[in-house]
Design an enzyme around this catalytic site. Structure first.
Site, PDB file in Angstrom:
ATOM      1  N   GLN A  59       1.305  -1.377   0.198  1.00 18.07           N
ATOM      2  CA  GLN A  59      -0.404   0.219  -0.195  1.00 18.07           C
ATOM      3  C   GLN A  59       0.549   1.534  -0.401  1.00 18.07           C
ATOM      4  OE1 GLN A  59      -2.663  -2.011   3.683  1.00 18.07           O
ATOM      5  NE2 GLN A  59      -4.026  -0.340   2.212  1.00 18.07           N
ATOM      6  N   HIS A 159       1.837  -8.863   5.059  1.00 14.42           N
ATOM      7  CA  HIS A 159       0.749  -7.952   5.220  1.00 14.42           C
ATOM      8  C   HIS A 159       0.587  -8.855   3.492  1.00 14.42           C
ATOM      9  CE1 HIS A 159      -1.434  -4.362   7.166  1.00 14.42           C
ATOM     10  NE2 HIS A 159      -1.984  -4.751   5.561  1.00 14.42           N
ATOM     11  N   GLU A 205      -4.163 -10.033   9.915  1.00 14.11           N
ATOM     12  CA  GLU A 205      -5.610 -10.213   9.606  1.00 14.11           C
ATOM     13  C   GLU A 205      -5.784 -11.176   8.783  1.00 14.11           C
ATOM     14  OE1 GLU A 205      -7.064  -5.629   9.764  1.00 14.11           O
ATOM     15  OE2 GLU A 205      -7.091  -6.636   8.194  1.00 14.11           O
ATOM     16  N   GLU A 419      -4.239  -1.807  14.721  1.00 13.45           N
ATOM     17  CA  GLU A 419      -5.122  -0.761  13.534  1.00 13.45           C
ATOM     18  C   GLU A 419      -6.260  -0.125  14.419  1.00 13.45           C
ATOM     19  OE1 GLU A 419      -5.691  -2.400   9.806  1.00 13.45           O
ATOM     20  OE2 GLU A 419      -3.891  -3.281   9.562  1.00 13.45           O
ATOM     21  N   TRP A 468      -4.785   3.746  11.803  1.00 12.77           N
ATOM     22  CA  TRP A 468      -4.479   3.273  10.294  1.00 12.77           C
ATOM     23  C   TRP A 468      -5.022   4.925   9.645  1.00 12.77           C
ATOM     24  CZ3 TRP A 468      -2.166   0.100   7.833  1.00 12.77           C
ATOM     25  CH2 TRP A 468      -1.931  -0.112   5.976  1.00 12.77           C
ATOM     26  N   GLU A 475      -5.829   1.952  -1.563  1.00 14.04           N
ATOM     27  CA  GLU A 475      -6.907   0.816   0.060  1.00 14.04           C
ATOM     28  C   GLU A 475      -7.600  -0.311  -0.883  1.00 14.04           C
ATOM     29  OE1 GLU A 475      -6.978   0.363   2.931  1.00 14.04           O
ATOM     30  OE2 GLU A 475      -6.016   2.504   3.560  1.00 14.04           O
ATOM     31  N   TRP A 476      -6.418  -1.289  -1.105  1.00  9.83           N
ATOM     32  CA  TRP A 476      -6.764  -2.429  -1.215  1.00  9.83           C
ATOM     33  C   TRP A 476      -7.693  -2.497  -2.843  1.00  9.83           C
ATOM     34  CZ3 TRP A 476      -3.202  -5.549  -0.124  1.00  9.83           C
ATOM     35  CH2 TRP A 476      -2.196  -5.040   0.973  1.00  9.83           C
TER      36      TRP A 476
END
Length: 547
Positions: A59, A159, A205, A419, A468, A475-476
């Site tokens: 990111q 990540h 995550e 986060e 965060w 953002e993905w």
């Protein structure tokens, strides 16, 4: 480049924006449960409490590297990203890391959570295929720059950016082979950086990586059941998510074992895992809804915390998933149980839960195995203000409830909140001045920190909080359409600008005794009657200045 300079009169201008009360027009139910927040600052927390911001390699970094699964996903399927963008450049931290560390220093941060890009270090995924010295040099420079500025690095090993080479070779986390490759990659990281890195996170995550990548198909590698989404790259949501999660847990445990056996004693560090958990609130007081809320927690946080604390999956998962749920061997259970020094919690939102019987509605799927329905509303009222992206409701009390739940259920482990944050939509029509005014973000952080302090007061063993994110970033699947940063990034020039929230954190975290006495309560934020977050954009009291 230089940081923004604030003279005394400008500080007064900032503080004029900051009121002594922090009132949000929350929906009725939330208004009835949230206490008005009194003034407090970092001195209200234990002296060893750590404040930081978080980021991830794909990111943020940009610059050349061999492909990860996210490089492949964004290039092969740009239509799956909201704006068709990718992380080729991201916010180019590879070249801007000194500026970014200066931002952290300006904000009075104690720590920075970064991640290492596996393919940047190991182009083939394995050391036998060669180590990329350019990648190693970058992380050495970044870590050293952080330490030179008294900022503690928290490093995430994985990540989500798995080397595409391993995905192509054997299917990545669908194959047990990944466990040894992950362990060996982590071993190399400990060897290269562990003399300076004292806080390690194995996986970020895992539930989100698994659910979105193998059940919904909206994250790399984009797999799901064809009946759910025919555009997926293949997959089976009834088996693959559980298999991937199983291999992630074993990869985590094998990594922790290596660290504890080879490095921990002389490097004096600690290691854990970061889990995103949505707090579950029963839709009603019925026993059925209370059980539904517990099942939801079992199928999200418990999916990983139960194996790490008890060596097996939650009983509800074993019963409802049955033979599709992988089993730990006796040796694996011993390896997994107790494989952490701390737990990282990523908290963004809460949801209402009620029971549903999905056993006959559709093919077996992780998405329906828990037999629950979740909603952001009860009787048409949102659990909290809805952020612009629509998936998140701001419910700060849920963080306290979650922390106390973990305290009671999992024997009060050491916890870092790795986060927490909120988004805003990228709006090209706004002026730069307008883009820097984010009082709603300050209010959200202020309230979440209030409830963190409350949880600590009730005995929760929480030692840190990471916002965060430091910067707006990729953002993905939302691409660059969603901005989570405390600092604004012009994606064309890559210039960074402080948002109001960054400067608020600067004074909230100040150690100077006179500054610390100032009332740094959250400013009043405006919320529309529909509970969608909106903001009155006022011109800042200081000159817009890049650094």
């Amino acid at each position: 480049m230089h940081a923004m300079t604030f003279k005394a009169i400008l500080l007064l201008g900032l503080l004029a924006l900051v009121s002594t009360s922090a009132s949000i027009a929350f929906a009725k139910e939330v208004r009835a449960t949230i206490t008005e927040v009194p003034p407090f600052n970092r001195n209200s927390f234990p002296s060893d409490f750590i404040f930081g911001t978080a980021a991830s390699s794909y990111q943020y970094e940009g610059e050349g590297r061999v492909p990860s699964i996210w490089d492949n996903f964004t290039h092969q399927y740009p239509e799956k990203i909201a704006d068709g963008s990718n992380g080729d450049v991201a916010v180019d931290q590879f070249h801007h890391y000194k500026e970014d560390v200066a931002i952290m220093k300006y904000m009075n941060l104690d720590a920075y959570r970064l991640s290492i890009s596996w393919p940047r270090i190991l182009p083939t995924g394995r050391a036998s295929g060669g180590i990329n010295s350019t990648g190693v040099d970058y992380y050495n420079r970044l870590i050293n720059e952080l330490l030179a500025n008294d900022i503690t690095p928290f490093v995430t090993i994985f990540h989500w950016d798995l080397p595409q080479a391993l995905e192509d070779e054997y299917g990545g986390f669908l194959n047990h082979t990944i466990v040894n490759d992950f362990r060996d990659y982590a071993d190399l990281c400990f060897n290269l950086f562990g003399d300076r890195v004292k806080h390690w996170i194995t996986v970020n995550e895992p539930s989100i990586f698994t659910m979105n990548g193998y059940a919904y198909g909206i994250f790399a590698p984009g797999r799901c059941s064809p009946s759910y989404n025919p555009t997926c790259t293949g997959g089976d949501a009834g088996t693959e998510p559980d298999l991937v999660a199983h291999n992630l847990i074993l990869s985590h445990a094998a990594t922790v074992q290596v660290y504890k056996k080879k490095y921990q004693e002389h490097q004096n560090g600690i290691i854990g895992i970061s889990l995103q958990i949505i707090w579950a609130v029963p839709l009603s007081n019925s026993t059925s809804d209370q059980k539904a809320a517990q099942r939801y927690l079992d199928f999200t946080g418990g999916w990983f915390l139960d194996p790490l604390t008890a060596g097996q999956y939650p009983e509800s998962m074993q019963y409802l998933v049955g033979d599709r749920l992988p089993k730990f061997t006796t040796d694996e259970a011993k390896l997994v149980k107790g494989s952490f020094d701390f737990v990282g919690i990523n908290y963004y939102t809460s949801s209402y839960l009620t029971s549903s019987d999905a056993s006959t509605c559709c093919p077996p799927s992780y998405l329906t195995d828990s037999q629950v329905t979740f909603s952001s509303q009860r009787n048409g009222v949102f659990i909290g203000p809805v952020t612009p992206s629509g998936w998140m409701c701001i419910y700060p009390k849920g963080l306290r409830d979650l922390l106390l739940y973990i305290k009671e259920k999992y024997n009060n482990p050491l916890v870092y909140i790795t986060e927490n944050g909120m988004d805003e939509l990228d709006d090209p029509s706004q002026s730069l001045e307008e883009s820097l005014i984010d009082t709603y973000r300050i209010d959200s952080y202020y309230r979440h920190l209030f409830y963190v302090r409350s949880a600590i007061g009730s005995g929760a063993n929480v030692k840190g909080f990471f916002a965060w994110s430091l910067l707006d970033n990729f953002e993905w699947n939302e691409g660059f359409t969603s901005r989570f940063g405390l600092n604004f990034v012009n994606y064309t020039t890559l210039t960074r600008y402080h948002k109001l929230s960054a400067t608020w954190f600067k004074y909230f975290l100040a150690r100077d005794q006179e500054i610390a006495k100032l009332d740094i309560s959250a400013p009043k934020a405006r919320w529309s009657s529909s509970t969608m977050i909106k903001e009155e954009k006022r011109k800042p009291k200081w000159a817009i200045q890049a650094f």
